[in-house]
Design a protein around this motif. Structure first.
Motif, PDB file in Angstrom:
ATOM      1  N   ALA A 103     -21.244  21.478  51.160  1.00 60.58           N
ATOM      2  CA  ALA A 103     -21.413  22.549  50.175  1.00 60.58           C
ATOM      3  C   ALA A 103     -20.515  22.305  48.956  1.00 60.58           C
ATOM      4  O   ALA A 103     -20.919  22.567  47.817  1.00 60.58           O
ATOM      5  N   CYS A 104     -19.300  21.778  49.170  1.00 58.15           N
ATOM      6  CA  CYS A 104     -18.427  21.420  48.045  1.00 58.15           C
ATOM      7  C   CYS A 104     -19.058  20.282  47.253  1.00 58.15           C
ATOM      8  O   CYS A 104     -19.030  20.288  46.018  1.00 58.15           O
ATOM      9  N   ARG A 105     -19.634  19.302  47.950  1.00 60.57           N
ATOM     10  CA  ARG A 105     -20.288  18.170  47.279  1.00 60.57           C
ATOM     11  C   ARG A 105     -21.441  18.657  46.407  1.00 60.57           C
ATOM     12  O   ARG A 105     -21.588  18.244  45.256  1.00 60.57           O
ATOM     13  N   LYS A 106     -22.238  19.566  46.949  1.00 61.36           N
ATOM     14  CA  LYS A 106     -23.371  20.104  46.192  1.00 61.36           C
ATOM     15  C   LYS A 106     -22.880  20.877  44.964  1.00 61.36           C
ATOM     16  O   LYS A 106     -23.402  20.702  43.856  1.00 61.36           O
ATOM     17  N   ALA A 107     -21.864  21.731  45.144  1.00 64.08           N
ATOM     18  CA  ALA A 107     -21.316  22.505  44.024  1.00 64.08           C
ATOM     19  C   ALA A 107     -20.719  21.579  42.972  1.00 64.08           C
ATOM     20  O   ALA A 107     -20.903  21.796  41.766  1.00 64.08           O
ATOM     21  N   ALA A 108     -20.023  20.526  43.398  1.00 65.95           N
ATOM     22  CA  ALA A 108     -19.441  19.576  42.446  1.00 65.95           C
ATOM     23  C   ALA A 108     -20.528  18.889  41.635  1.00 65.95           C
ATOM     24  O   ALA A 108     -20.384  18.684  40.431  1.00 65.95           O
ATOM     25  N   GLY A 109     -21.646  18.564  42.271  1.00 68.82           N
ATOM     26  CA  GLY A 109     -22.769  17.947  41.563  1.00 68.82           C
ATOM     27  C   GLY A 109     -23.383  18.884  40.539  1.00 68.82           C
ATOM     28  O   GLY A 109     -23.708  18.471  39.422  1.00 68.82           O
ATOM     29  N   ILE A 111     -21.868  21.429  39.042  1.00 65.07           N
ATOM     30  CA  ILE A 111     -20.898  21.598  37.955  1.00 65.07           C
ATOM     31  C   ILE A 111     -20.906  20.364  37.060  1.00 65.07           C
ATOM     32  O   ILE A 111     -20.896  20.469  35.827  1.00 65.07           O
ATOM     33  N   ASP A 112     -20.955  19.186  37.661  1.00 69.94           N
ATOM     34  CA  ASP A 112     -20.981  17.950  36.886  1.00 69.94           C
ATOM     35  C   ASP A 112     -22.209  17.898  35.979  1.00 69.94           C
ATOM     36  O   ASP A 112     -22.109  17.488  34.826  1.00 69.94           O
ATOM     37  N   ASP A 113     -23.348  18.333  36.484  1.00 71.70           N
ATOM     38  CA  ASP A 113     -24.584  18.337  35.694  1.00 71.70           C
ATOM     39  C   ASP A 113     -24.524  19.303  34.509  1.00 71.70           C
ATOM     40  O   ASP A 113     -25.306  19.177  33.567  1.00 71.70           O
ATOM     41  N   ARG A 114     -23.618  20.272  34.551  1.00 77.58           N
ATOM     42  CA  ARG A 114     -23.495  21.248  33.470  1.00 77.58           C
ATOM     43  C   ARG A 114     -22.761  20.698  32.254  1.00 77.58           C
ATOM     44  O   ARG A 114     -22.757  21.332  31.203  1.00 77.58           O
ATOM     45  N   TRP A 115     -22.124  19.547  32.402  1.00 76.50           N
ATOM     46  CA  TRP A 115     -21.434  18.930  31.264  1.00 76.50           C
ATOM     47  C   TRP A 115     -22.441  18.107  30.487  1.00 76.50           C
ATOM     48  O   TRP A 115     -22.966  17.115  31.000  1.00 76.50           O
ATOM     49  N   PRO A 116     -22.730  18.465  29.234  1.00 76.73           N
ATOM     50  CA  PRO A 116     -23.655  17.667  28.426  1.00 76.73           C
ATOM     51  C   PRO A 116     -23.121  16.241  28.256  1.00 76.73           C
ATOM     52  O   PRO A 116     -21.907  16.029  28.186  1.00 76.73           O
ATOM     53  N   GLN A 117     -24.017  15.281  28.186  1.00 80.33           N
ATOM     54  CA  GLN A 117     -23.616  13.882  28.002  1.00 80.33           C
ATOM     55  C   GLN A 117     -22.734  13.716  26.764  1.00 80.33           C
ATOM     56  O   GLN A 117     -21.792  12.927  26.774  1.00 80.33           O
ATOM     57  N   ALA A 118     -23.011  14.457  25.720  1.00 79.56           N
ATOM     58  CA  ALA A 118     -22.227  14.347  24.479  1.00 79.56           C
ATOM     59  C   ALA A 118     -20.774  14.785  24.665  1.00 79.56           C
ATOM     60  O   ALA A 118     -19.914  14.415  23.871  1.00 79.56           O
ATOM     61  N   MET A 119     -20.490  15.581  25.717  1.00 76.18           N
ATOM     62  CA  MET A 119     -19.131  16.073  25.954  1.00 76.18           C
ATOM     63  C   MET A 119     -18.383  15.231  26.982  1.00 76.18           C
ATOM     64  O   MET A 119     -17.295  15.583  27.410  1.00 76.18           O
ATOM     65  N   ARG A 120     -18.951  14.115  27.402  1.00 74.78           N
ATOM     66  CA  ARG A 120     -18.345  13.302  28.463  1.00 74.78           C
ATOM     67  C   ARG A 120     -17.483  12.157  27.957  1.00 74.78           C
ATOM     68  O   ARG A 120     -16.825  11.492  28.729  1.00 74.78           O
ATOM     69  N   GLY A 121     -17.471  11.913  26.673  1.00 73.79           N
ATOM     70  CA  GLY A 121     -16.631  10.854  26.135  1.00 73.79           C
ATOM     71  C   GLY A 121     -15.165  11.245  26.165  1.00 73.79           C
ATOM     72  O   GLY A 121     -14.813  12.426  26.180  1.00 73.79           O
ATOM     73  N   GLU A 122     -14.300  10.241  26.151  1.00 74.87           N
ATOM     74  CA  GLU A 122     -12.868  10.496  26.219  1.00 74.87           C
ATOM     75  C   GLU A 122     -12.361  11.358  25.068  1.00 74.87           C
ATOM     76  O   GLU A 122     -11.450  12.154  25.207  1.00 74.87           O
ATOM     77  N   ASP A 123     -12.982  11.218  23.897  1.00 75.92           N
ATOM     78  CA  ASP A 123     -12.556  11.968  22.716  1.00 75.92           C
ATOM     79  C   ASP A 123     -13.498  13.117  22.364  1.00 75.92           C
ATOM     80  O   ASP A 123     -13.435  13.652  21.258  1.00 75.92           O
ATOM     81  N   ALA A 124     -14.366  13.515  23.285  1.00 82.03           N
ATOM     82  CA  ALA A 124     -15.365  14.548  22.989  1.00 82.03           C
ATOM     83  C   ALA A 124     -14.738  15.938  22.819  1.00 82.03           C
ATOM     84  O   ALA A 124     -15.215  16.728  22.022  1.00 82.03           O
ATOM     85  N   ARG A 125     -13.692  16.229  23.569  1.00 84.74           N
ATOM     86  CA  ARG A 125     -13.030  17.523  23.447  1.00 84.74           C
ATOM     87  C   ARG A 125     -11.805  17.365  22.564  1.00 84.74           C
ATOM     88  O   ARG A 125     -10.982  16.489  22.782  1.00 84.74           O
ATOM     89  N   VAL A 126     -11.662  18.229  21.580  1.00 80.35           N
ATOM     90  CA  VAL A 126     -10.588  18.098  20.596  1.00 80.35           C
ATOM     91  C   VAL A 126      -9.365  18.910  21.026  1.00 80.35           C
ATOM     92  O   VAL A 126      -9.469  20.092  21.317  1.00 80.35           O
ATOM     93  N   SER A 127      -8.223  18.235  21.090  1.00 78.15           N
ATOM     94  CA  SER A 127      -6.954  18.896  21.336  1.00 78.15           C
ATOM     95  C   SER A 127      -6.169  18.923  20.035  1.00 78.15           C
ATOM     96  O   SER A 127      -6.274  17.995  19.219  1.00 78.15           O
ATOM     97  N   VAL A 128      -5.382  19.963  19.833  1.00 78.66           N
ATOM     98  CA  VAL A 128      -4.633  20.126  18.586  1.00 78.66           C
ATOM     99  C   VAL A 128      -3.190  20.475  18.935  1.00 78.66           C
ATOM    100  O   VAL A 128      -2.935  21.348  19.753  1.00 78.66           O
TER     101      VAL A 128
END
Length: 132
Positions: A103-109, A111-128
């Motif tokens: 059930a954890c494996r299914k939930a992790a999958g 959740i993982d699918d909810r991340w758009p491909q465009a947000m998966r790059g190392e620099d996709a999320r901006v920190s300030v």
């Protein structure tokens, strides 16, 4: 606060105030986290991590032996178990292991699918960070 990954509302952790007054926000949909405040008044957004590097193994006296659960957010396993005193261990929860909770494996999958491909790059999320 709105999640920069999926656009949904984030939930503020009830963290006791510290000298640096850092707030931690988590998205209950995609599990992205944002840290605000701290010594340098920083907005820190950890990047996407694959399933085998995102979750720590949950540790608690009430968890059944022989089953490895992923420690999620809100002090629960990804499959929804909540035990008093549950903590993340120092070890990754590995979804491919034979003892990993299905059930954890299914939930992790999911959740993982909810991340758009465009947000998966190392620099996709901006920190300030800025010094006050």
């Amino acid at each position: 606060m709105e999640c920069d990954v999926c656009g949904r509302s984030m939930w503020r952790w009830p963290v006791p105030p510290t000298a640096w007054e850092e707030e931690i926000w988590s998205c209950s949909w995609c599990h992205a986290a944002t840290h605000v405040g701290g010594e340098w008044f920083e907005i820190s957004r950890p990047p996407y991590l694959p399933m085998g590097m995102r979750w720590e193994e949950a540790v608690a006296d009430g968890l059944a032996p022989g089953i490895s659960h992923a420690f999620g957010i809100f002090d629960k396993t990804l499959c929804g178990i909540q035990e008093a005193g549950m903590l993340p261990s120092d070890y990754w929860w590995l979804p491919e292991r034979g003892d990993a909770c299905g059930a954890c494996r299914k939930a992790a999958g999911v959740i993982d699918d909810r991340w758009p491909q465009a947000m998966r790059g190392e620099d996709a999320r901006v920190s300030v960070a800025q010094r006050l």
